[in-house]
Design a protein around this motif. Structure first.
Motif, PDB file in Angstrom:
ATOM      1  N   UNK A   1       6.888  22.890  13.482  1.00  0.00           N
ATOM      2  CA  UNK A   1       5.677  22.714  12.590  1.00  0.00           C
ATOM      3  C   UNK A   1       6.293  22.220  11.233  1.00  0.00           C
ATOM      4  N   UNK A   2       5.810  21.243  10.653  1.00  0.00           N
ATOM      5  CA  UNK A   2       6.502  20.448   9.502  1.00  0.00           C
ATOM      6  C   UNK A   2       5.210  20.451   8.334  1.00  0.00           C
ATOM      7  N   UNK A   3       5.441  21.097   7.441  1.00  0.00           N
ATOM      8  CA  UNK A   3       4.431  21.038   6.083  1.00  0.00           C
ATOM      9  C   UNK A   3       4.948  20.250   5.157  1.00  0.00           C
ATOM     10  N   UNK A   4       4.011  19.123   4.604  1.00  0.00           N
ATOM     11  CA  UNK A   4       4.127  18.124   3.780  1.00  0.00           C
ATOM     12  C   UNK A   4       3.472  18.417   2.693  1.00  0.00           C
ATOM     13  N   UNK A   5       3.981  18.250   1.371  1.00  0.00           N
ATOM     14  CA  UNK A   5       3.112  18.390   0.044  1.00  0.00           C
ATOM     15  C   UNK A   5       3.612  17.222  -0.593  1.00  0.00           C
ATOM     16  N   UNK A   6       2.539  16.100  -1.056  1.00  0.00           N
ATOM     17  CA  UNK A   6       2.890  15.172  -1.962  1.00  0.00           C
ATOM     18  C   UNK A   6       2.540  15.587  -3.265  1.00  0.00           C
ATOM     19  N   UNK A   7       2.988  14.961  -4.456  1.00  0.00           N
ATOM     20  CA  UNK A   7       2.927  15.156  -5.762  1.00  0.00           C
ATOM     21  C   UNK A   7       3.407  13.551  -6.634  1.00  0.00           C
ATOM     22  N   UNK A   8       2.957  13.449  -7.512  1.00  0.00           N
ATOM     23  CA  UNK A   8       3.356  12.233  -8.362  1.00  0.00           C
ATOM     24  C   UNK A   8       2.084  11.255  -8.935  1.00  0.00           C
ATOM     25  N   UNK A   9       1.100  11.374  -7.975  1.00  0.00           N
ATOM     26  CA  UNK A   9       0.095  10.425  -8.190  1.00  0.00           C
ATOM     27  C   UNK A   9      -0.602  10.689  -9.660  1.00  0.00           C
ATOM     28  N   UNK A  10      -1.316   9.713 -10.055  1.00  0.00           N
ATOM     29  CA  UNK A  10      -2.158   9.909 -11.386  1.00  0.00           C
ATOM     30  C   UNK A  10      -2.713   8.459 -11.723  1.00  0.00           C
ATOM     31  N   UNK A  11      -3.164   8.520 -12.919  1.00  0.00           N
ATOM     32  CA  UNK A  11      -3.439   7.130 -13.654  1.00  0.00           C
ATOM     33  C   UNK A  11      -2.367   6.433 -13.958  1.00  0.00           C
ATOM     34  N   UNK A  12      -2.532   5.169 -13.887  1.00  0.00           N
ATOM     35  CA  UNK A  12      -1.321   4.157 -14.351  1.00  0.00           C
ATOM     36  C   UNK A  12      -2.065   2.664 -14.811  1.00  0.00           C
ATOM     37  N   UNK A  13      -1.420   2.136 -15.894  1.00  0.00           N
ATOM     38  CA  UNK A  13      -1.895   0.790 -16.106  1.00  0.00           C
ATOM     39  C   UNK A  13      -1.385  -0.219 -15.104  1.00  0.00           C
ATOM     40  N   UNK A  14      -1.830  -1.116 -15.044  1.00  0.00           N
ATOM     41  CA  UNK A  14      -1.334  -2.412 -14.226  1.00  0.00           C
ATOM     42  C   UNK A  14       0.089  -2.704 -14.847  1.00  0.00           C
ATOM     43  N   UNK A  15       0.967  -2.940 -13.867  1.00  0.00           N
ATOM     44  CA  UNK A  15       2.352  -3.231 -14.402  1.00  0.00           C
ATOM     45  C   UNK A  15       3.063  -1.979 -14.621  1.00  0.00           C
ATOM     46  N   UNK A  16       2.509  -0.863 -14.431  1.00  0.00           N
ATOM     47  CA  UNK A  16       3.233   0.354 -14.842  1.00  0.00           C
ATOM     48  C   UNK A  16       4.022   0.950 -13.360  1.00  0.00           C
ATOM     49  N   UNK A  17       4.538   2.010 -13.476  1.00  0.00           N
ATOM     50  CA  UNK A  17       5.445   2.613 -12.342  1.00  0.00           C
ATOM     51  C   UNK A  17       5.216   4.177 -12.262  1.00  0.00           C
ATOM     52  N   UNK A  18       5.187   4.518 -10.977  1.00  0.00           N
ATOM     53  CA  UNK A  18       4.873   5.866 -10.650  1.00  0.00           C
ATOM     54  C   UNK A  18       5.927   6.287  -9.469  1.00  0.00           C
ATOM     55  N   UNK A  19       6.435   7.554  -9.520  1.00  0.00           N
ATOM     56  CA  UNK A  19       7.312   7.974  -8.391  1.00  0.00           C
ATOM     57  C   UNK A  19       6.468   9.020  -7.625  1.00  0.00           C
ATOM     58  N   UNK A  20       6.083   8.912  -6.251  1.00  0.00           N
ATOM     59  CA  UNK A  20       5.659   9.887  -5.560  1.00  0.00           C
ATOM     60  C   UNK A  20       6.742  10.635  -5.007  1.00  0.00           C
ATOM     61  N   UNK A  21       6.506  12.055  -4.819  1.00  0.00           N
ATOM     62  CA  UNK A  21       7.465  12.741  -4.005  1.00  0.00           C
ATOM     63  C   UNK A  21       6.641  13.618  -2.987  1.00  0.00           C
TER      64      UNK A  21
END
Length: 123
Positions: A1-21
Motif C-alpha cells: 500500500x502507498x499513501x500519497x499526500x499532495x500539497x502546494x496548491x493555491x491561488x496564483x495570477x496568470x503568469x505566476x508559478x507554483x510548485x506542487x509536492x
C-alpha cells in the motif's frame, strides 16, 4: 500500500508559478512511476506529467516547456514545478503512483492516488 499526500496548491495570477509536492509513504518509493493528473470542473481527469523509476519523463503537450516533474527518492517526494500558469491550468491536481515503475499517460494504469490539491489561476 502507498499513501500519497499532495500539497502546494493555491491561488496564483496568470503568469505566476507554483510548485506542487507529493509525499509518499509505504513501499519503496524509488521503484514506482509517479504521475500528475488534473481535473477541471465538468471535465475528465487528464494526464499532465509522469516520471518513471529511471527518471524518464512524459508531458502533456500543453504543459511542455512550462511544467517540470522531478523526484527526490531520498525524500519519497515527487514535485511538479509549474511556471507561466494560465487560467486553463486551473484544476484539482492529483498525484498517482504506478507499481510497474514505467511512465504512463493513462490514469487507469496507476495504482494509488492522492486526495488532490486545488490550483486556482486568475487572469
Amino acid at each position: 500500500q502507498v499513501h500519497l499526500v499532495e500539497s502546494g496548491g493555491g491561488p496564483v495570477q496568470a503568469g505566476g508559478s507554483l510548485r506542487l509536492s507529493c509525499a509518499a509513504s509505504g513501499r519503496p518509493f524509488g521503484t514506482y512511476a509517479m504521475g500528475w493528473f488534473r481535473q477541471a470542473p465538468g471535465k475528465e481527469r487528464e494526464f499532465v506529467a509522469s516520471i518513471g523509476w529511471s527518471g524518464v519523463t512524459l508531458y502533456e503537450d500543453s504543459v511542455k516547456g512550462r511544467f517540470t516533474i522531478s523526484r527526490d527518492n531520498a525524500k519519497n517526494t515527487v514535485y511538479l514545478q509549474m511556471n507561466s500558469l494560465k487560467p486553463v491550468d486551473m484544476a484539482v491536481y492529483y498525484c498517482a503512483a504506478r507499481a510497474t515503475g514505467v511512465s504512463s499517460r493513462a490514469p487507469s494504469e496507476y495504482d494509488y492516488w492522492g486526495q488532490g490539491t486545488r490550483v486556482t489561476v486568475s487572469s
